[in-house]
Design a protein around this motif. Structure first.
Motif, mmCIF file in Angstrom:
data_model
loop_
_atom_site.group_PDB
_atom_site.id
_atom_site.type_symbol
_atom_site.label_atom_id
_atom_site.label_comp_id
_atom_site.label_asym_id
_atom_site.label_seq_id
_atom_site.Cartn_x
_atom_site.Cartn_y
_atom_site.Cartn_z
ATOM 1 N N ASP A 434 0.851 -1.191 0.000
ATOM 2 C CA ASP A 434 0.000 0.000 0.000
ATOM 3 C C ASP A 434 0.888 1.242 0.000
ATOM 4 O O ASP A 434 1.601 1.499 0.966
ATOM 5 N N ARG A 435 0.838 1.997 -1.065
ATOM 6 C CA ARG A 435 1.582 3.242 -1.163
ATOM 7 C C ARG A 435 0.584 4.386 -1.293
ATOM 8 O O ARG A 435 0.019 4.614 -2.356
ATOM 9 N N PHE A 436 0.369 5.096 -0.210
ATOM 10 C CA PHE A 436 -0.633 6.165 -0.192
ATOM 11 C C PHE A 436 0.040 7.496 -0.527
ATOM 12 O O PHE A 436 1.058 7.841 0.067
ATOM 13 N N PRO A 437 -0.500 8.256 -1.467
ATOM 14 C CA PRO A 437 0.136 9.524 -1.858
ATOM 15 C C PRO A 437 0.094 10.553 -0.733
ATOM 16 O O PRO A 437 -0.887 10.654 0.009
ATOM 17 N N ARG A 438 1.155 11.313 -0.599
ATOM 18 C CA ARG A 438 1.236 12.345 0.432
ATOM 19 C C ARG A 438 0.338 13.510 0.054
ATOM 20 O O ARG A 438 0.163 13.833 -1.108
ATOM 21 N N GLY A 439 -0.224 14.126 1.072
ATOM 22 C CA GLY A 439 -1.111 15.255 0.851
ATOM 23 C C GLY A 439 -1.968 15.494 2.077
ATOM 24 O O GLY A 439 -1.670 15.017 3.179
ATOM 25 N N GLU A 440 -3.052 16.216 1.920
ATOM 26 C CA GLU A 440 -3.908 16.578 3.050
ATOM 27 C C GLU A 440 -4.502 15.352 3.734
ATOM 28 O O GLU A 440 -4.521 15.267 4.962
ATOM 29 N N ILE A 441 -4.984 14.390 2.943
ATOM 30 C CA ILE A 441 -5.588 13.196 3.532
ATOM 31 C C ILE A 441 -4.529 12.362 4.247
ATOM 32 O O ILE A 441 -4.759 11.853 5.349
ATOM 33 N N TYR A 442 -3.362 12.229 3.636
ATOM 34 C CA TYR A 442 -2.279 11.477 4.288
ATOM 35 C C TYR A 442 -1.926 12.102 5.631
ATOM 36 O O TYR A 442 -1.767 11.390 6.637
ATOM 37 N N ASP A 443 -1.809 13.414 5.675
ATOM 38 C CA ASP A 443 -1.462 14.099 6.925
ATOM 39 C C ASP A 443 -2.541 13.895 7.990
ATOM 40 O O ASP A 443 -2.242 13.891 9.187
ATOM 41 N N LEU A 444 -3.776 13.741 7.539
ATOM 42 C CA LEU A 444 -4.873 13.528 8.478
ATOM 43 C C LEU A 444 -4.876 12.111 9.034
ATOM 44 O O LEU A 444 -5.290 11.881 10.176
#
Length: 459
Positions: A434-444
């Protein structure tokens, strides 16, 4: 004529050589040249002939791939790249993989039990939050309840507009264990169920090896019916009683056993641990509710967990009566199982609440805690869908024996990176990355200290 036959023979030999060369290249790439850099380009997940001999079913799969699909140039990748077509607007479908006949899927909305296990930093909380967010967006009618001993889900729940309830001595939030809904359409009487809950609560507070004696149980049941008398009669002036009302009613009883129980309750009514002697002042009907249990001592933690369990059961029953499913997430499950009463409750959840539309998910660092007793082991036996991330050595040994994981499959949960592991559904076992892209949702979703530090530097 002889030259023509000789040329034809050479042409056949050349074609055979080219075919053999292509087959040799694919054979080499499939078995001998597999590594992290080429994992997405090959099909068969073993590296050498020894593993091929130990796993004949994979060996047959490799031969099928080479011999059957080589002539037409087809092959299936070992790792699937995400495609938007994998999402279904009508159901909560997860694609587990691709077969020669099409995708292999599972509808999580129809799976009653989900277990996520992994050591610290393996990504189990991140995975649970991803699913929670998917449920929130994809199934707008369903409700979500999170039992969060460490407070890791609070930022996400607040961002979704949900209710975060912090149970702690210095918290302004309160949940009364005396709350009662008389209008629930259920086979059992709401008052009888509340009396049974308060009996177990008093038994937890009184303590002792033998628990409550028969006379004490009779007195408590009598007092419970007295304090709820006006509500049971449906009087307009009826008010929901507090724990102190039960305490005072016990003091009015003539039996000495009643005074013994009242004395034990005093600490939690008029004493320094009166956290649960207040009216409920939070929205328990919010679509997303997160109950944070950190910062509690041993005595309060047991009562808080028992009260939380009763709230979860009542919410699941009420939602089921409205035709709504309830997704329940229990983080740090190994901590919750330490108390025998709570452990017994979770065994009931895994067996019974599924019939009420509950989809429980447990997250634990130590899967071996599920084997502490035969009763708790039922939780593992009744789990239909399981996600295993990086595991400690002791847990890997137990899992290999209990679930029947091969040495090769264990490699996917041995010192693996965050977000890498195994999916189990029925007889299907699939490795995933699972490689989740960094961004607002990742930071949350993330709780990694290094991610938080990087976020502050970016600000």
């Amino acid at each position: 004529l002889g030259n023509r036959e000789q040329g034809s023979r050479r042409w056949r030999i050349l074609n055979a050589a080219v075919f053999a060369g292509i087959a040799a290249v694919i054979f080499y790439m499939t078995i001998c040249a597999r590594g992290e850099e080429t994992a997405e380009a090959v099909l068969v997940p073993f590296q050498n002939f020894r593993e091929a001999r130990e796993q004949p079913e994979l060996y047959r799969s490799m031969l099928m791939n080479v011999l059957l699909f080589l002539p037409i140039g087809l092959s299936l990748p070992e790792v699937l790249k995400w495609k938007d077509s994998y999402l279904s607007p009508k159901s909560f479908v997860l694609v587990l993989g691709e077969s020669y006949t099409g995708p292999v899927t599972v509808n999580l909305a129809h799976i009653p039990h989900i277990l996520l296990g992994g050591s610290t930093g393996s990504g189990k909380s991140f995975a649970a939050k991803r699913e929670l967010l998917n449920v929130f967006l994809a199934i707008p009618q369903d409700r979500i309840i999170v039992v969060d001993p460490m407070g890791e889900y609070a930022p996400l729940v607040r961002r979704l507009g949900g209710q975060v309830i912090e149970i702690a001595p210095d918290s302004p939030h309160h949940i009364s264990p005396m709350d009662l809904q008389m209008n629930i359409n259920d086979e059992d009487s709401p008052l009888s169920m509340k009396a049974d809950f308060l009996l177990s609560l008093c038994e937890l507070i009184v303590g002792g090896k033998e628990g409550l004696q028969p006379i004490e149980k009779t007195v408590i049941d009598r007092c419970v019916r007295l304090v709820y008398r006006e509500m049971a009669l449906g009087l307009e002036t009826a008010k929901t009683p507090l724990l102190q009302d039960l305490y005072e009613e016990l003091l009015r009883q003539p039996e000495s056993e009643a005074r013994r129980v009242a004395t034990a309750l005093e600490l939690y009514c008029t004493g320094s641990l009166n956290l649960f002697n207040h009216p409920t002042n939070v929205d328990l009907n919010s679509r997303v509710v997160c109950i944070v249990l950190k910062g509690l001592g041993e005595n309060l933690r047991k009562i808080a967990m028992h009260t939380t369990n009763e709230f979860v059961t009542a919410a699941v029953n009420a939602n089921h009566a409205e035709g709504v499913a309830t997704w329940c997430y229990f983080d740090e499950f190994h901590i919750l199982l330490r108390d025998p009463l709570t452990a017994s409750y979770f065994v009931t959840v895994w067996k019974m609440l599924r019939k009420q539309g509950c989809v429980p998910s447990a997250l634990t660092q130590n899967v071996k805690d599920l084997l502490a007793s035969r009763e708790i082991e039922n939780i593992l036996d009744n789990t239909d869908f399981m996600v295993l991330l990086s595991q400690a050595q002791s847990d890997r040994t137990i899992l290999a024996k209990q679930i029947g994981i091969s040495e090769h499959q264990l490699s996917y949960i041995t010192q693996s990176n965050s977000g890498e592991g195994l999916l189990f559904y029925g007889s299907v076992t699939i490795p995933f990355v699972d490689r989740f892209p960094r961004g607002e949702i990742y930071d949350l979703l993330t709780t990694k200290p290094e991610d938080a530090a990087n976020g502050k530097q970016a600000e």
